[in-house]
Scaffold this active site. Structure first.
Site, PDB file in Angstrom:
ATOM      1  CG  ASP A 165      -3.206   7.351 -10.084  1.00 21.37           C
ATOM      2  OD1 ASP A 165      -3.729   6.963 -11.145  1.00 21.37           O
ATOM      3  OD2 ASP A 165      -3.660   7.096  -8.946  1.00 21.37           O
TER       4      ASP A 165
ATOM      5  CG  ASN B 182      -6.906   5.354 -12.792  1.00 20.76           C
ATOM      6  OD1 ASN B 182      -5.860   5.508 -12.144  1.00 20.76           O
ATOM      7  ND2 ASN B 182      -7.153   4.279 -13.513  1.00 20.76           N
TER       8      ASN B 182
ATOM      9  CG  ASP C  64      -4.560   2.880 -10.889  1.00 21.56           C
ATOM     10  OD1 ASP C  64      -3.843   3.897 -10.779  1.00 21.56           O
ATOM     11  OD2 ASP C  64      -4.573   2.171 -11.908  1.00 21.56           O
TER      12      ASP C  64
ATOM     13  CG  ASP D 142      -2.877   7.383 -15.287  1.00 22.75           C
ATOM     14  OD1 ASP D 142      -2.760   8.570 -15.608  1.00 22.75           O
ATOM     15  OD2 ASP D 142      -3.505   6.996 -14.259  1.00 22.75           O
TER      16      ASP D 142
ATOM     17  CG  ASP E 118      12.495   2.012 -22.788  1.00 21.58           C
ATOM     18  OD1 ASP E 118      13.284   1.233 -23.349  1.00 21.58           O
ATOM     19  OD2 ASP E 118      12.758   2.604 -21.736  1.00 21.58           O
TER      20      ASP E 118
ATOM     21  CG  ASP F  94      15.858  -2.223 -22.018  1.00 18.28           C
ATOM     22  OD1 ASP F  94      16.127  -1.437 -21.104  1.00 18.28           O
ATOM     23  OD2 ASP F  94      15.813  -3.456 -21.880  1.00 18.28           O
TER      24      ASP F  94
ATOM     25  CD  GLU G  31      20.138   0.233 -20.699  1.00 17.39           C
ATOM     26  OE1 GLU G  31      20.137   0.446 -19.496  1.00 17.39           O
ATOM     27  OE2 GLU G  31      19.497  -0.702 -21.204  1.00 17.39           O
TER      28      GLU G  31
ATOM     29  CG  HIS H 277      14.569   3.815 -15.609  1.00 15.62           C
ATOM     30  ND1 HIS H 277      15.267   4.235 -16.716  1.00 15.62           N
ATOM     31  CD2 HIS H 277      14.414   2.478 -15.739  1.00 15.62           C
ATOM     32  CE1 HIS H 277      15.511   3.176 -17.484  1.00 15.62           C
ATOM     33  NE2 HIS H 277      15.004   2.103 -16.918  1.00 15.62           N
ATOM     34  CG  ASP H 278      17.977   1.349 -15.059  1.00 18.58           C
ATOM     35  OD1 ASP H 278      16.999   0.836 -14.475  1.00 18.58           O
ATOM     36  OD2 ASP H 278      18.197   1.198 -16.275  1.00 18.58           O
TER      37      ASP H 278
END
Ligand code: GLC
Ligand code: CA
Length: 550
Positions: free
Chosen positions: A21, A23, A25, A29, A98, A200, A250, A321-322
């Protein structure tokens, strides 16, 4: 095999929301990705797969796209995206985006228009069907739990299909108009200088539209119906047009009969992420110990290579990420140490195909088990929880299983340093940082030449070494010691080189018969290589990459 630029891919997957990150939040990003490009270059990667950064209501962290031609404000702007592509290019790195086109978000303008008029133009972009006998059109279960059908508001007996969450309505790939729109969008992105796409859930695009009910396979009366929306004939025709870029689908379980169509010379994709081995988890009682799992893992790797048989390029990876983190997935706690952590990625890194690493894998990031189900945030996790409870599990049992299998483990923020929130954000992270960050972080490993990070760099460098690269790409694969439990070994061979890759998951090591003559030790997680005249001794969890005499 005809040589292509992308054969030399050493990929690095980024889950932008959890990377960096900039900024405050609490959400990673695009500027954060740009900030760390030098590190990715130093690792030796030359392709980045960026998980979705398109405009999205974030029901599935960006896998629900509401505008394919815009960047979500939480990630930055189109200018940031262009800058990322340009900055990466300066470092010899290409960007893959993706592409999520099995479904859109329910907030996409197409779907909003479709809801207004399900029988008009945009209704045909999705899959609307009448219900049967007061129920859904059939009893397919969504991959994320519950029925795969959702009632259309304002209609008594009309449903739309969503094989993921109800906020992810499936697109109708039978409709040429929809296909044209998607192709146009792809071409616009390619014009911006992308290297290609990761596609995907691609094996789900084509559905079997018979819509018959199937025997229930759970207490919810639904059926997973996988064969009805997976690898259905005809998919290959639909996607052939994306061929020049690097496209990685995938793809669940590619069978021998699919290879030509999917990754063959004239196949739909450059390569596939196939999940044959990623379902393994050493904490599943089916394996229960590291060696048993490794033996199965080895057999699956070699079986997948046999299926492909040089007809195309598989994509070799351990994490994404899965899935939970690979150290926790493949190694029992008693087998986890710096030796085994270095050995693990070597197991498949030198197999034929391209290779991909996932953010944090290179520093050995770990699972982050939660104290209660409320610690999780991903919608599907709650659907799994509900299903486990419905199947009669207690809260504690359901939590234990989810802690073991959850894909959310790989989504904790990247651990850059020992400062607050691991240097990921100056604000509050959207998902808690794993508490182990004070010890386990990038900066600490950067300072330690014996660290996992340094080892990953060496491993990539060996694979990309000019005089060896072709051998790893196109050389013959010869499995070795295939029947020795706890040993995963193979040889890569061509006219120029003969390279032997040896790994063991045995806590006591093992002595193996050995007749090769070593010319160079290319990679070793120990200081010594104990090779004798007729035997070689592998030390506990040792891995060796050896250049031997032809
Ligand atoms: C793929 C993605 C996963 C996502 C799903 C639905 O499997 O990898 O993260 O939830 O598709 O788009
Ligand atoms: Ca941010």
């Amino acid at each position: 095999m005809e040589k292509k630029w992308w054969h030399k891919t050493v990929g690095y997957q980024i889950y932008p929301k959890s990377f960096q990150d900039t900024n405050g939040d609490g959400i990673g990003d695009l500027k954060g990705v740009i900030r760390h490009l030098d590190k990715i270059e130093k690792l030796g990667a030359n392709v980045i797969w960026l998980c979705p950064v398109f405009a999205s209501p974030m029901v599935d962290n960006g896998y629900d796209i509401s505008d394919y031609m815009d960047i979500d404000p939480s990630f930055g702007t189109m200018e940031d995206m262009k800058e990322l592509i340009a900055e990466a290019k300066k470092r010899g790195i290409r960007i893959l985006m993706d592409l999520v086109v099995n479904h859109s978000s329910d907030r996409h303008a197409w779907f909003q228009a479709a809801l207004q008029d399900p029988f008009g133009k945009y209704g045909k972009y999705y899959v609307f069907r009448e219900g049967k006998d007061g129920k859904e059109p059939n009893n397919w279960r969504s991959i994320f739990g519950g029925s795969a059908w959702e009632k259309v508001p304002g209609y008594d007996n009309l449903y739309y299909l969503h094989i993921f969450t109800k906020e992810q309505p499936d697109l109708n790939w039978e409709n040429p108009e929809l296909r044209e729109e998607i192709y146009e969008m792809i071409l616009k992105w390619m014009d911006l200088g992308l290297g290609g796409f990761r596609l995907d859930a691609i094996s789900h695009l084509k559905k079997n539209y018979q819509y018959t009910n199937l025997p229930p396979d759970g207490p919810d009366e639904y059926n997973m119906a996988f064969e009805y929306f997976n690898n259905v004939d005809g998919l290959a025709d639909i996607l052939c047009e994306m061929k020049d870029a690097l496209t990685i689908g995938e793809y669940d379980h590619m069978g021998p009969e699919d290879v030509e169509d999917v990754i063959g010379e004239n196949g739909s994709f450059s390569s596939v992420f196939d999940f044959c081995h990623t379902l393994d988890n050493v904490r599943n009682p089916k394996w229960g110990n590291t060696v048993a799992l490794f033996d199965d893992y080895r057999d699956q790797l070699f079986a997948a290579q046999k299926i492909v048989d040089g007809r195309g390029m598989l994509c070799n990876f351990l994490e994404n990420h899965d899935k939970p983190r690979s150290i926790d997935r493949f190694l029992m706690p008693e087998d986890q140490n710096l030796y085994s952590e270095k050995m693990l990625p070597v197991t498949n890194f030198f197999l034929p195909g391209i290779v991909f690493l996932y953010q944090g894998q290179e520093i050995g990031m770990r699972d982050d088990p939660k104290q209660s189900i409320q610690g999780f945030v991903d919608k599907p996790t709650f659907a799994i929880y509900d299903r486990l409870i419905a199947e009669g599990k207690t809260d504690a049992e359901a939590l234990e299983q989810i802690n073991c299998e959850s894909r959310e483990h790989s989504r904790t923020p990247m651990q850059w340093d020992a400062s607050a929130e691991a240097g990921f954000t100056t604000g509050t992270p959207w998902f808690p940082v794993n508490k182990n960050y004070t010890e386990l972080n990038y900066e600490a490993e950067e300072k330690d030449p014996d660290s996992l990070l340094w080892f990953y760099r060496k491993m990539v460098a060996v694979r990309r070494r000019e005089d060896l690269e072709e051998t790893f790409l196109y050389g013959t694969l010869i499995p070795e010691y295939e029947t020795v439990s706890g040993v995963l070994a193979y040889r890569r061979k061509d006219e120029k080189n003969n390279v032997l890759i040896l790994t063991t998951s045995l806590a006591d090591g093992i002595t193996l018969p050995f007749t090769d003559t070593i010319e160079e030790v290319l990679l070793n997680n120990y200081d010594t290589c104990e090779a004798g005249e007729e035997t070689i001794r592998l030390q506990p969890y040792q891995c060796l990459v050896l250049k031997v005499k032809e």
